[in-house]
Scaffold this motif. Structure first.
Motif, mmCIF file in Angstrom:
data_model
loop_
_atom_site.group_PDB
_atom_site.id
_atom_site.type_symbol
_atom_site.label_atom_id
_atom_site.label_comp_id
_atom_site.label_asym_id
_atom_site.label_seq_id
_atom_site.Cartn_x
_atom_site.Cartn_y
_atom_site.Cartn_z
ATOM 1 N N LEU A 87 -16.044 19.947 2.222
ATOM 2 C CA LEU A 87 -15.692 18.971 3.262
ATOM 3 C C LEU A 87 -15.105 17.700 2.652
ATOM 4 C CD1 LEU A 87 -18.656 19.297 5.797
ATOM 5 C CD2 LEU A 87 -16.277 19.990 6.132
ATOM 6 N N THR A 132 -11.579 18.214 1.516
ATOM 7 C CA THR A 132 -10.612 18.259 2.629
ATOM 8 C C THR A 132 -10.376 16.869 3.203
ATOM 9 O OG1 THR A 132 -11.427 20.456 3.184
ATOM 10 C CG2 THR A 132 -10.083 19.338 4.838
ATOM 11 N N VAL A 133 -11.462 16.108 3.369
ATOM 12 C CA VAL A 133 -11.319 14.757 3.911
ATOM 13 C C VAL A 133 -10.490 13.889 2.979
ATOM 14 C CG1 VAL A 133 -12.554 12.645 4.507
ATOM 15 C CG2 VAL A 133 -13.419 14.850 5.302
ATOM 16 N N LEU A 142 -7.687 13.546 10.531
ATOM 17 C CA LEU A 142 -8.988 13.807 9.907
ATOM 18 C C LEU A 142 -9.817 14.776 10.742
ATOM 19 C CD1 LEU A 142 -9.959 10.249 8.584
ATOM 20 C CD2 LEU A 142 -9.129 12.232 7.293
ATOM 21 N N SER A 149 -8.332 18.215 10.236
ATOM 22 C CA SER A 149 -8.641 18.697 8.880
ATOM 23 C C SER A 149 -10.102 19.121 8.786
ATOM 24 C CB SER A 149 -8.348 17.590 7.858
ATOM 25 O OG SER A 149 -6.995 17.204 7.920
ATOM 26 N N ALA A 150 -10.986 18.321 9.335
ATOM 27 C CA ALA A 150 -12.420 18.627 9.256
ATOM 28 C C ALA A 150 -12.753 19.899 10.027
ATOM 29 C CB ALA A 150 -13.219 17.439 9.802
ATOM 30 N N THR A 156 -11.818 23.082 8.360
ATOM 31 C CA THR A 156 -12.504 23.333 7.080
ATOM 32 C C THR A 156 -13.904 23.915 7.262
ATOM 33 O OG1 THR A 156 -11.314 21.433 6.205
ATOM 34 C CG2 THR A 156 -13.125 22.211 4.879
#
Length: 702
Positions: free
Chosen positions: A612, A615-616, A675, A678-679, A682
């Motif tokens: 995580l 990815t962040v 964000l 993306s989160a 993931t």
């Protein structure tokens, strides 16, 4: 903190080590760039649109009767004018609305459409001749007046000669059945010396013959749809500060009158050749178009070459000679006929256009009437009243106006302004003057009311004393006396000169009121409160925002926003799928690494946090890059502006260029969206990573 530091070190280490991370970062970069630029552009267009609509005619809120069948549409609806119930007395509505603390100004309004004719060249010339003969009747003949009359008569004779010449040429393409013998006969009569020698014996009868039999044969007049707003012109001008008078003057306080939109005036009343030259210059200078490559510009040049009749018919013999001399000089030609010189003069290319444009306004324009309607002229407007009959009203045109920044906008430019009293006449509202006129007519004609049951006997019975018109002898019905009456005469003759008091202007029907707010951010709240204020005062009021009142234009803006938001949504759904798949691949490539970490004691929560955080961090770094580039793009666009290449964009951009701005909310929204996407994308790969065991990692290695 120690674990977080470790996670960040791992994340930074892996940031650019994998091609998949670069791919994910690229998607995030372009996604953020799109949200920043698209969101800022959309907000800027929305702001410009609101300025166009609020600042031109709508105000922040439009208030109208809640008993109306249709919704208000200031720019007209797809199915014609909306069916609105009138607000019977504006003088009662205004104080009720103005009591609200957020209301700054209330402007009365009524919108509708009518038909007018622009008049053809013969009509305008004959009207000028008729005025001269009226002047001779009233003031007696003078040498100067006789010279003017003879000059205009010579002009009319030349027009008739040109019409006969064109009719002779048209025989090549027309069959005998397509030729109206009555038109041929009338034209032949107007060409004879006998007709012109006897003209002064009864000039008004001769003029009537020319107006009824000759003028209709020249179909260069236009039937125009005139959209107008009836309003308190003084209050309107004070409230909508973008409005400015261009030609003529404002309508004097309390008087009947009209202000024609400058855009409408240029497009529909200007000499068509001159208007096409203006448009050609605008397209070349502002939009960089070339005659050599643009089909539309080439078509306008062709029309100027072939449609020269309007110019030829305007010129009397003296001016025709002057025009020939001037064209021979600028063209270096020895051609002696105007109808051959004009096409040569209007053969414009990119090389000679600027010179010909300047020569037209310097040499030819002074000989021509560039506009069919002049300031101070009276315009006859015919419109359907609310009850369905046609009402015609003569109204004096005092000037032209425009809204600053919307000079080239079709939507704002098609709205013309008139006083409320004229609007009420066209709408069919019985003003006190009109009621007095009807009462006078009833009194003089002996009309008396009868009930429906005895109407037939009263009208046609033996004791009725009425004589059927069909059986009447000449003289029983005197049309002229039927319209006599002191009040009627006052109404017809003095209404132009009469000055109405503010109380008379406000005490009467309107269709809606434009409300300007002190604090526009409280628009929705104020709308609800205004409806309640109306209910408390015993009025059924409906409030519409500027976007709702704009009708299909407002709906178009809403639709455009929805389309853009939907496009952004689709892009991020696709991005989510791509990022998810990429993260899956990245996770599968790291099975050995994750298994080793698990073997040396890493917990599943650590593995989940690691994926995580990576990815962040990826989203933050590449998202910041996209936001930075997007900010640069918006700064560049904000500095140079986006040109409005057509009249519709002129309205949407609230001017010739849109200068978009970037707000902090655009950047924050972009970061949040990126964000979150993306989160979300993931979570599943991160979950898979936590399920990797050391044994599985070793088997993968084998």
């Amino acid at each position: 903190m120690g674990q977080l530091r470790l996670l960040l070190q791992v994340a930074f280490r892996n940031l650019f080590t994998s091609k998949i991370n670069i791919l994910i970062g690229g998607i995030i970069f372009f996604g953020t760039l799109l949200v920043v630029v698209g969101g800022a552009l959309l907000d800027s267009i929305d702001g410009a649109m609101s300025r166009s609509i609020i600042g031109s005619v709508a105000g922040h809120i439009q208030v109208y009767s809640d008993e109306s069948k249709d919704e208000l549409s200031l720019y007209g609806g797809m199915s014609g004018e909306p069916d609105l119930t009138v607000l019977a007395d504006f003088s009662r509505v205004r104080p009720v609305l103005e009591k609200h603390p957020n209301v700054k100004t209330v402007v009365p309004m009524g919108t509708s459409s009518a038909l007018i004719t622009s008049g053809n060249t013969v009509d305008l010339t004959l009207a000028r001749l008729r005025d001269l003969y009226k002047k001779r009747t009233e003031q007696g003949e003078s040498a100067a007046l006789k010279e003017s009359i003879d000059s205009v008569k010579a002009h009319v004779r030349q027009i008739v000669a040109l019409m006969e010449k064109q009719r002779a040429n048209s025989k090549v393409v027309l069959t005998d059945a397509a030729v109206d013998p009555m038109e041929v006969e009338a034209l032949a009569r107007a060409r004879t010396d006998e007709f012109w020698n006897s003209f002064d014996a009864d000039p008004f009868a001769s003029l009537e013959f020319l107006e009824n039999r000759i003028a209709p044969q020249l179909p260069d007049g236009d039937l125009l749809e005139l959209r107008y707003v009836g309003t308190d012109l003084d209050t309107f001008q004070r409230t909508f500060d973008r409005m400015e008078i261009v030609d003529g003057e404002a309508v004097p306080h309390g008087k009947r009158g009209m202000l024609v939109s400058k855009f409408f005036y240029e497009n529909f009343f200007k000499l068509k050749t001159a208007f096409r030259l203006d448009t050609l210059k605008q397209e070349r200078d502002l939009n960089g178009k070339l005659i050599a490559t643009d089909p539309q510009l080439q078509r306008w040049v062709k029309e100027n070459q072939t449609q020269t009749r309007e110019i030829i018919f305007q010129l009397d013999p003296v001016k025709t000679h002057q025009a020939v001399e001037r064209l021979q000089k600028v063209l270096g030609s020895k051609e002696s006929t105007l109808d051959k010189l004009l096409p040569e003069f209007f053969t414009t290319t990119d090389e000679n256009f600027d010179t010909r444009y300047q020569q037209f306004y310097a040499e030819l324009a002074p000989l021509l009437d560039l506009y069919r309607l002049r300031m101070g002229d009276t315009l006859t407007i015919s419109a359907f009243t609310r009850t369905g009959y046609v009402q015609s009203v003569n109204v004096k045109v005092y000037g032209t106006y425009q809204f600053k920044g919307l000079e080239k906008s079709t939507m704002a430019g098609l709205i013309n302004l008139m006083d409320l009293m004229t609007f009420r006449d066209l709408y069919g509202y019985l003003s006190p003057d009109r009621k007095a006129e009807i009462a006078e007519l009833q009194k003089n004609s002996g009309i008396k009311p009868v009930d429906r049951a005895s109407a037939e006997d009263a009208l046609f019975g033996e004791d009725s004393g009425n004589t059927l018109v069909a059986e009447a002898a000449t003289g029983i019905v005197d049309d002229s006396k039927a319209f006599e009456g002191n009040q009627g005469a006052v109404y017809r003759e003095d209404q132009v000169a009469r000055v109405y008091s503010q109380e008379e202007i406000e005490k009467g029907v309107v269709l809606s009121t434009a409300v300007i707010l002190k604090d526009p951010t409280k628009l929705e709240q104020t709308m609800e409160e205004l409806k309640q204020v109306g209910t408390d005062a015993g009025m059924k009021l409906r409030a519409a925002s500027w976007q709702q009142a704009a009708g299909f234009i407002g709906q178009f803006v809403l639709l455009a926003k929805l389309v853009l938001y939907f496009a952004v949504f689709i892009i991020f759904v696709v991005a989510l799928v791509i990022i998810n798949n990429a993260m899956m691949m990245a996770t599968l490539q790291r099975v050995r690494e994750v298994g080793t970490m698990r073997a040396i004691g890493a917990q599943r929560s650590f593995i989940l946090s690691m994926v995580l955080v990576e990815t962040v961090l990826l989203g933050l770094v590449f998202g910041a890059g996209g936001a930075l580039v997007g900010s640069g793009v918006m700064t560049m666009l904000g500095s140079s502006g986006i040109p409005a290449n057509n009249e519709a964009l002129y309205f949407f951009f609230s001017g010739p260029r849109l200068y978009p701005t970037l707000s902090a909310s655009n950047l924050i929204a972009a970061f949040v969206i990126v964000l979150v996407v993306s989160a979300i994308s993931t979570f599943y790969p991160a979950f898979l990573a936590t399920r990797v065991s050391p044994l599985q990692a070793m088997q993968t290695d084998e």
